[in-house]
Write an enzyme that holds these catalytic residues in place. Sequence first.
Site, PDB file in Angstrom:
ATOM      1  N   ARG A  69       4.287  -5.492  22.346  1.00 16.02           N
ATOM      2  CA  ARG A  69       3.639  -4.866  23.121  1.00 16.02           C
ATOM      3  C   ARG A  69       1.976  -4.997  22.987  1.00 16.02           C
ATOM      4  O   ARG A  69       1.075  -4.971  23.786  1.00 16.02           O
ATOM      5  CB  ARG A  69       3.892  -3.059  23.099  1.00 16.02           C
ATOM      6  CG  ARG A  69       5.286  -2.600  23.612  1.00 16.02           C
ATOM      7  CD  ARG A  69       5.648  -1.424  23.285  1.00 16.02           C
ATOM      8  NE  ARG A  69       4.498  -0.252  23.624  1.00 16.02           N
ATOM      9  CZ  ARG A  69       4.514   0.723  23.024  1.00 16.02           C
ATOM     10  NH1 ARG A  69       5.243   1.333  22.176  1.00 16.02           N
ATOM     11  NH2 ARG A  69       3.444   1.661  23.468  1.00 16.02           N
ATOM     12  N   LYS A  88      11.765   6.911  16.405  1.00 20.28           N
ATOM     13  CA  LYS A  88      11.643   7.047  14.846  1.00 20.28           C
ATOM     14  C   LYS A  88      11.726   8.613  14.492  1.00 20.28           C
ATOM     15  O   LYS A  88      12.242   8.750  13.518  1.00 20.28           O
ATOM     16  CB  LYS A  88      10.166   6.684  14.648  1.00 20.28           C
ATOM     17  CG  LYS A  88       9.947   4.859  14.629  1.00 20.28           C
ATOM     18  CD  LYS A  88       8.489   4.664  14.473  1.00 20.28           C
ATOM     19  CE  LYS A  88       7.692   4.796  15.770  1.00 20.28           C
ATOM     20  NZ  LYS A  88       6.385   4.192  15.627  1.00 20.28           N
ATOM     21  N   ASP A  96      11.923  -0.763  17.385  1.00 19.44           N
ATOM     22  CA  ASP A  96      10.459  -0.292  17.549  1.00 19.44           C
ATOM     23  C   ASP A  96       9.526  -1.491  17.183  1.00 19.44           C
ATOM     24  O   ASP A  96       8.403  -1.747  17.581  1.00 19.44           O
ATOM     25  CB  ASP A  96      10.175   0.956  17.149  1.00 19.44           C
ATOM     26  CG  ASP A  96       8.760   1.543  17.440  1.00 19.44           C
ATOM     27  OD1 ASP A  96       8.327   1.309  18.559  1.00 19.44           O
ATOM     28  OD2 ASP A  96       8.150   1.647  16.517  1.00 19.44           O
ATOM     29  N   HIS A 105       4.202  15.009  14.183  1.00 17.32           N
ATOM     30  CA  HIS A 105       3.841  13.930  14.572  1.00 17.32           C
ATOM     31  C   HIS A 105       2.577  14.011  15.287  1.00 17.32           C
ATOM     32  O   HIS A 105       2.381  14.703  16.405  1.00 17.32           O
ATOM     33  CB  HIS A 105       4.628  12.851  15.280  1.00 17.32           C
ATOM     34  CG  HIS A 105       4.342  11.538  15.710  1.00 17.32           C
ATOM     35  ND1 HIS A 105       4.170  10.277  14.813  1.00 17.32           N
ATOM     36  CD2 HIS A 105       3.683  11.185  16.944  1.00 17.32           C
ATOM     37  CE1 HIS A 105       3.779   9.343  15.410  1.00 17.32           C
ATOM     38  NE2 HIS A 105       3.418   9.886  16.614  1.00 17.32           N
ATOM     39  N   SER A 118       9.117   4.872  21.689  1.00 20.26           N
ATOM     40  CA  SER A 118       8.703   4.426  20.413  1.00 20.26           C
ATOM     41  C   SER A 118       8.442   5.611  19.339  1.00 20.26           C
ATOM     42  O   SER A 118       8.952   5.393  18.244  1.00 20.26           O
ATOM     43  CB  SER A 118       7.240   3.809  20.475  1.00 20.26           C
ATOM     44  OG  SER A 118       6.652   3.305  19.232  1.00 20.26           O
TER      45      SER A 118
HETATM   46  N1  URA Z   1       2.744   5.390  18.020  1.00 17.19           N
HETATM   47  C1  URA Z   1       3.723   4.956  18.005  1.00 17.19           C
HETATM   48  O1  URA Z   1       4.305   4.968  17.082  1.00 17.19           O
HETATM   49  N2  URA Z   1       4.173   4.389  19.139  1.00 17.19           N
HETATM   50  C2  URA Z   1       3.440   4.058  20.181  1.00 17.19           C
HETATM   51  O2  URA Z   1       3.886   3.512  21.050  1.00 17.19           O
HETATM   52  C3  URA Z   1       2.242   4.826  20.303  1.00 17.19           C
HETATM   53  C4  URA Z   1       1.809   5.565  19.272  1.00 17.19           C
END
Ligand code: URA
Length: 447
Positions: A177, A196, A170, A91, A192
């Site tokens: 947010r 995932k 999320d 990621h 967040s």
């Molecule tokens: N990427 C995400 O998936 N969530 C965040 O809060 C920031 C970057």
Amino acid sequence: MTNSTSTKNIRPADILRKKRFGGELNESEIRAFVRGVVDGSFADYQISALLMAICIHGMSDRETLALTLAMAHSGDMLDLRRIPGVKADKHSSGGVGDTTSLILVPLVACCGVRMAKMSGRGLGFTGGTLDKLEAIPGMRVEMDIASFERQVTDIGCAIIGQTAELAPADKVLYALRDVTETVDCLPLIVSSILSKKIAAGCDVVVLDVKTGSGAIMPTLEDSKKLARTMVRIGNLSGKRFSALITDMDQPLGNYIGNALEVEEAIDVLAGRTGGDLRDVSLQLGARILTGAGAAATVEQGVEMLAAKIDSGEGLRKFAEMIRAQGGDPRVTEDTSLLPKAKSTVELRAGEPGYLSAIRTADVGSAARLLGAGRERKSDVIDPAVGIVMHKRVGDRVRRNELLATLHVGERSDRIGAYNLLQRALKIGPDPVSRPTLIHDVIEAEDA
Ligand code: URA
Ligand code: CA
């Protein structure tokens, strides 16, 4: 979760009051909150108020872990145990010209570690892996989980979109947010991203935390804090997480835009292009190999991956993945089959000197003005448009020398993009050193 206390009698007001005065929420309260987010029993204004209180007071590791796990469990938890061997994921916290996934996924798969990657779309100035893949004619990134598992088992890799049911909490939290100035808040970013990754079911995850003018965390200190917290919380969840902190004070690759980035990834896999994009891809990939036990050291991992470029196996694996997902694999042999912009505009240096700094987020925004990215989720992307950079920070520049080529389409704001890009590139009279590419490595024991 070990705490089985009922969450039934916990009222939003109690949670809000506790956090408002800086208290530590317990697991039951956090689970009640996340359940309320998903089932709609917490109103948007209550959720938003709690997000703001979290921003102001922060969260302990215990709270962050509980929030991460509750969000991960808010939807489907993928069980990849039917796929043999170690499954790995990667990621990036998001950047410009950041095309490492398209390079390292096939290379790592060639070295015997399966890559089961779920990716996102681009928003704002950063590009998204799914949008890049969709620039390949015919390529599908939506796939059911059974097909995903089959493809990863059969050919060793797949890159698909997150299913709607992956960490649904999320989606609600991120949307709120976005409009309440609570995006750049450490525990909220950590939960967040990690929720995932945890729900997506891989055993080994390597994080690429960007730092610099095109990163979510521009300062090195904040980037380190983010990386350490993600590795610490990620490992507490029972998976193997590590992180690199890499430079985003200039675009990582020289190509920015969807088809353009696919082209550069193919050039790297074909051994035609080196530089920072290749280096970061190999470093990230090597850490996946060591994390999965397929390489003894990072140096060995880099050598294994580089050998897959030299032999052509990496490019062939990319072609295999494209074919498996309905795309035209001939693009790997002939990049002229990728979508091409109707025309180009050159940006040349007004004065001689050295390229001393790049406002990287603005380069990404310029590409977005051309149509390569989105401001709103509903915006439609033009896969052909973007920017090719011809200079990197530290390079000498002659008067009137070519700095960048804009690939423009019918819907491009070419003047807006040109002006933004021109202002983003600083040319100064004095030589400057090249930015450090890899700032730090965070393994479990460093976190
Ligand atoms: N990427 C995400 O998936 N969530 C965040 O809060 C920031 C970057
Ligand atoms: Ca370290």
